[in-house]
Design a protein around this motif. Structure first.
Motif, PDB file in Angstrom:
ATOM      1  N   LEU D  10      34.648 -12.730  32.242  1.00 10.07           N
ATOM      2  CA  LEU D  10      35.536 -11.608  32.207  1.00 10.07           C
ATOM      3  C   LEU D  10      35.427 -11.113  30.597  1.00 10.07           C
ATOM      4  CD1 LEU D  10      38.514 -12.757  34.470  1.00 10.07           C
ATOM      5  CD2 LEU D  10      37.075 -10.569  34.572  1.00 10.07           C
ATOM      6  N   MET D  11      35.443 -11.998  29.989  1.00  8.32           N
ATOM      7  CA  MET D  11      35.548 -11.929  28.337  1.00  8.32           C
ATOM      8  C   MET D  11      34.342 -11.940  27.620  1.00  8.32           C
ATOM      9  SD  MET D  11      39.271 -13.176  27.769  1.00  8.32           S
ATOM     10  CE  MET D  11      39.330 -14.655  29.028  1.00  8.32           C
ATOM     11  N   LYS D  12      34.458 -11.611  26.308  1.00  7.65           N
ATOM     12  CA  LYS D  12      33.532 -11.815  25.334  1.00  7.65           C
ATOM     13  C   LYS D  12      33.973 -12.745  24.264  1.00  7.65           C
ATOM     14  CE  LYS D  12      31.295  -9.282  21.439  1.00  7.65           C
ATOM     15  NZ  LYS D  12      30.404  -8.280  21.355  1.00  7.65           N
ATOM     16  N   THR D  13      33.090 -13.872  24.202  1.00 11.01           N
ATOM     17  CA  THR D  13      33.641 -15.039  23.397  1.00 11.01           C
ATOM     18  C   THR D  13      33.363 -14.642  21.953  1.00 11.01           C
ATOM     19  OG1 THR D  13      32.945 -16.713  25.110  1.00 11.01           O
ATOM     20  CG2 THR D  13      32.952 -17.296  22.815  1.00 11.01           C
ATOM     21  N   LEU D  14      34.303 -14.821  21.170  1.00 11.34           N
ATOM     22  CA  LEU D  14      34.214 -14.418  19.588  1.00 11.34           C
ATOM     23  C   LEU D  14      33.286 -15.289  18.883  1.00 11.34           C
ATOM     24  CD1 LEU D  14      37.954 -13.442  18.924  1.00 11.34           C
ATOM     25  CD2 LEU D  14      35.838 -11.884  19.122  1.00 11.34           C
ATOM     26  N   THR D  15      32.325 -14.608  18.073  1.00 11.46           N
ATOM     27  CA  THR D  15      31.732 -15.443  17.354  1.00 11.46           C
ATOM     28  C   THR D  15      31.535 -15.213  16.017  1.00 11.46           C
ATOM     29  OG1 THR D  15      29.631 -14.229  17.409  1.00 11.46           O
ATOM     30  CG2 THR D  15      29.824 -15.981  19.105  1.00 11.46           C
ATOM     31  N   ASP D  16      30.819 -15.647  15.023  1.00  6.33           N
ATOM     32  CA  ASP D  16      30.658 -15.194  13.664  1.00  6.33           C
ATOM     33  C   ASP D  16      30.313 -13.645  13.596  1.00  6.33           C
ATOM     34  OD1 ASP D  16      31.396 -17.676  12.402  1.00  6.33           O
ATOM     35  OD2 ASP D  16      29.503 -17.601  11.230  1.00  6.33           O
ATOM     36  N   GLU D  17      29.772 -13.385  14.747  1.00  7.70           N
ATOM     37  CA  GLU D  17      29.282 -11.852  14.474  1.00  7.70           C
ATOM     38  C   GLU D  17      30.292 -11.038  14.431  1.00  7.70           C
ATOM     39  OE1 GLU D  17      27.535 -10.650  18.095  1.00  7.70           O
ATOM     40  OE2 GLU D  17      26.749  -8.677  17.615  1.00  7.70           O
ATOM     41  N   ILE D  18      31.458 -11.412  14.661  1.00  8.02           N
ATOM     42  CA  ILE D  18      32.521 -10.238  14.592  1.00  8.02           C
ATOM     43  C   ILE D  18      32.798 -10.179  13.302  1.00  8.02           C
ATOM     44  CG2 ILE D  18      34.324 -11.989  15.048  1.00  8.02           C
ATOM     45  CD1 ILE D  18      34.409  -8.375  16.078  1.00  8.02           C
ATOM     46  N   LEU D  19      32.650 -11.072  12.262  1.00  2.00           N
ATOM     47  CA  LEU D  19      33.000 -11.187  10.877  1.00  2.00           C
ATOM     48  C   LEU D  19      31.735 -10.046  10.128  1.00  2.00           C
ATOM     49  CD1 LEU D  19      33.999 -15.040  10.128  1.00  2.00           C
ATOM     50  CD2 LEU D  19      35.405 -12.786  10.546  1.00  2.00           C
ATOM     51  N   ARG D  20      30.721 -10.724  10.571  1.00  2.00           N
ATOM     52  CA  ARG D  20      29.449  -9.972   9.784  1.00  2.00           C
ATOM     53  C   ARG D  20      29.409  -8.405  10.114  1.00  2.00           C
ATOM     54  NH1 ARG D  20      26.678 -14.293  12.063  1.00  2.00           N
ATOM     55  NH2 ARG D  20      25.489 -12.817  13.596  1.00  2.00           N
ATOM     56  N   LYS D  21      29.871  -7.949  11.493  1.00  2.00           N
ATOM     57  CA  LYS D  21      29.901  -6.662  11.845  1.00  2.00           C
ATOM     58  C   LYS D  21      31.033  -6.156  11.118  1.00  2.00           C
ATOM     59  CE  LYS D  21      29.663  -5.020  15.790  1.00  2.00           C
ATOM     60  NZ  LYS D  21      29.489  -5.273  17.539  1.00  2.00           N
ATOM     61  N   LEU D  22      32.076  -6.315  10.951  1.00  2.00           N
ATOM     62  CA  LEU D  22      33.204  -5.779  10.290  1.00  2.00           C
ATOM     63  C   LEU D  22      33.314  -5.874   8.763  1.00  2.00           C
ATOM     64  CD1 LEU D  22      35.939  -4.657  11.576  1.00  2.00           C
ATOM     65  CD2 LEU D  22      37.231  -6.707  10.350  1.00  2.00           C
ATOM     66  N   ILE D  23      33.148  -6.951   8.178  1.00  2.00           N
ATOM     67  CA  ILE D  23      33.445  -7.261   6.753  1.00  2.00           C
ATOM     68  C   ILE D  23      32.284  -6.680   5.924  1.00  2.00           C
ATOM     69  CG2 ILE D  23      33.965  -8.666   4.950  1.00  2.00           C
ATOM     70  CD1 ILE D  23      35.172 -10.646   7.190  1.00  2.00           C
ATOM     71  N   LYS D  24      32.339  -5.370   5.318  1.00  2.00           N
ATOM     72  CA  LYS D  24      31.326  -4.811   4.554  1.00  2.00           C
ATOM     73  C   LYS D  24      31.297  -5.049   3.070  1.00  2.00           C
ATOM     74  CE  LYS D  24      32.734  -0.899   6.463  1.00  2.00           C
ATOM     75  NZ  LYS D  24      33.045  -1.095   7.885  1.00  2.00           N
TER      76      LYS D  24
END
Lengths: 281, 281, 281, 281
Positions: D10-24
């Protein structure tokens, strides 16, 4: 030495084993409620540092939630060092607060001017709670007062004299064990060779320890560690393990320091507990 | 340089040896009472940091129990940095407190507005106690006042001028030795080449030291170290050793810093003392 | 880029050279009086941290003696962080205090509710003292007010607009140089490419700097560094060197941090100054 | 495990990717205004540490300017730890202050005795501001109250029960998603397996995390991080990234510590964000 040999026969010498046996890896499915609510009543206007050190020791030992009840004057210095704890004035000590704790520590730097606080804890506490009585609260504890079964006193030799009526010379392992049996409580008899007694349990001897520990605030820190351990591991062995770890860290730090400060010991607790938890089993 | 050569003939240059000779490994069978009760009276409303630095230096030097008597306003900042010390307001300075100390330090940042405190210490102190008079208390000390034999003054050059009547040019080793003899007290004559005089003892010269030390709070820290050393080693050599170590640590830190803060020196004391104790004998 | 090229022609780009030229090894024969008395007037009830950061920057930059005049409320937090500084309430700002300083910094976090403080400094200050006007004090400085020759203003772009009447678009090197000439004071024009102007001196451009510096308290810290440098090196180049070093440390720390805190910059100042002093000459 | 598998579907598991995508990486041409004004309303007389931790988390996460509105009693301890933040008493909470913020966080350690504060924020806040409702403010939020679209609630299981009416057993992904849709707000549903829901967005699951985090102040710290991230990255993904990073740092620290203190997590934020920014894109 004769005395030493004699002690070793009567008592079990504490080693790293006590840590490895007690400190388990925490289960993944757990939250701070599982690690205990610790209520600390400590620190008057003169000895405020005692409350700060005891609360810090409790937090760094892993107690889930720590509340320090202390003189108003100490609130700001507590939070400047330890925002992780909650803080209340003595006037805010309610029955609810007493009864919702898993462990209560009373006494470090409390002074003798508020004897009612100990009275209220003894009256209102519930049987299932652990109670640690340290410092000034030992001096306030008078013969005839009743305490719950799960009580530990942490006197140094002069406090022991007042509490037990045993002179320092009479504070032999046999004498202290007999007193613990009579008192119906645990005793952490602090000295250069600290001994721990519980009714119906083999006594324990601490052969570790360093004269670099001989500085203000050490007893307050030990009391906070004992309470913090009891919050997570509500059994007699927690008292042994905390007492052992306190001197173990001090001894290690004393390899490179002539005097070891209590706050330096406190900072190291989480690493030592982690190591023990990995060797558990 | 001529002056330097002249000094060296008259005085003994301090070296690491003074540390190795004084600082012994602590005996296993000892407790904080063995390392002295240190009472520090320091820090008014403006110079509160001076009391904090002196108390910190005392604790990190290994004094067993340190009580700071300071303006109420400084209590919270003391405990935010140093929960290991006890704290009282000036109004709580009782005869009991004065007389139960092993060493008394009076003066860092005390200001001139409470001259009665020095008067009370001089009146009520006992002969066997060491007394260190620093900073404002030197300015308050007037000719004709009596002090116990075991007294050390720690003036910088202008304070020395006021205390001794010697102009800075007259503050030669001979002049200062004569003044120490007359005063009947130890003198730590602070300058770029600090000298230490006691009646009936060869004078000592400090050739160590760094201009990176030229910052506020250094004198307060030195006074606290001297008092902390006297608490453990109640002899004249403690004054020499503390003075030497203070500059030794500063010089080492100055290898990598343009300015060395007093609090950075304080943190290093236990390691240096440990090293010296291992080389003792 | 066109603008950048244009700047570089008109201005000298700051490099490590400014540090190596200014920061000399301290002479052995020196004491804290030689490194300047710095008086900082900063920090109201809301922006107390600004005063703390400015005073810390002054002490770590090597000023001999630092006194912070700040709201009573900030005294305890100052000493909990920095016992090396002296502290007074605004009500204790006397003419003596103003006139005995070598450098005065007024403005970080001062707020607009005490305009009399700037008025008094401008009235009572002596010609030979350096004066740094920052933050709120820039907003309080009105056209027509007189300031001593040795004055430096440290506005960001909006403060510059108010001070000079130049819109941000008009804040070109030429416009700012003309304003500095007219004002008869130094200008540290803070922006992503900070520029420094003095009457009759080639302007300087800071090409260093990092967006990791874009956080609260940075300006207060820069002002404290400038004042601390002026206390030791009372010349225009001190302003250039402090401004350069502030961004140099931030850029280095930003190699490993997304945001760099002012207090992290402050701690590194003594090491960087030491390194520069060793390369001096 | 069945439950786990079900969640993952049902859900997306959070990974390091969320940091890499957001933090510019931050653009060179930027200033603190670009990184957001964060207003935190937190910390009553008992839980002052919660406000200090939330503000610290906000500053270390990179919010441009952080103002803490907290009980007067907590001002000094805040600045003793964090001079980078501004501080005001509850009585100084004006509409201007509310409306000039980019992000508002209300609730950590706020207590239930000042319900008007939440009322005022809900009334006076502007649509474009992000609002984070944590701790006591969740308990104060009653059905029927209106909140802006850009609102995030951060309840633990018992607070969720009160807020949603769902028993802990009913707090399934489906139940929580339905509640988020109905509430029209983001939900950070804290538990051993924290889940994040927004209306019209795939839910996220946090599989990271350590029981060493089970200590007081963790929730306050997470709330401060979420708010600090939203100040810079005003989008839903900021909530995911902050929640992930909080547990990521804790897990890493727990490799060597039995208990991880919130203040230890906070200190590591800038390094982790830097690393993510370098991997961005």
């Amino acid at each position: 030495m004769a005395a030493g040999i004699c002690y070793n026969r009567l008592m079990k010498t504490l080693t790293d084993e006590i840590l490895r046996k007690l400190i388990k890896e925490r289960p993944r499915q757990s939250h701070k409620g599982d690690y205990g609510r610790l209520l600390i009543i400590a620190g008057n206007e003169e000895y405020g540092g005692a409350g700060i050190l005891a609360a810090s020791a409790g937090v760094y030992s892993g107690a889930g939630l720590v509340t320090l009840v202390t003189a108003e004057k100490n609130h700001t210095s507590l939070h400047a060092r330890l925002p992780e704890a909650m803080v209340l004035d003595f006037s805010a000590l309610t029955s609810d607060l007493i009864q919702s704790a898993d462990v209560i520590l009373i006494g470090p730097g409390l002074g003798l001017e508020r004897p009612d606080l100990l009275g209220r804890v003894l009256d209102e506490q519930k049987e299932e709670q652990w109670l640690v009585i340290d410092g000034s609260a030992i001096s306030l504890f008078q013969a005839g007062l009743k305490h719950p079964d799960k009580t530990v006193f942490t006197p140094h030799q002069k406090e022991m004299e007042r509490l037990s009526g045993l002179t320092i010379a009479e504070q032999t392992p046999e004498g202290l064990q007999a007193f613990a049996d009579e008192l119906g409580a645990g005793l952490v008899a602090k000295s250069e060779a600290t001994k721990i007694f519980f009714p119906d349990m083999e006594a324990s001897l601490l052969t570790l320890g360093t004269p670099a520990q001989a500085t203000g605030g050490m007893g307050d820190t030990l009391a906070g560690m004992i309470a913090g351990f009891l919050a997570q591991f509500p059994q007699k062995e927690a008292v042994l393990a905390a007492t052992y770890l306190h001197s173990k860290i001090a001894s290690d730090l004393a390899e490179e320091a002539y005097v070891v400060l209590p706050s330096q010991i406190i900072e190291k607790i989480p690493q030592y507990m982690k190591r023990a938890s990995l060797q558990n089993g």
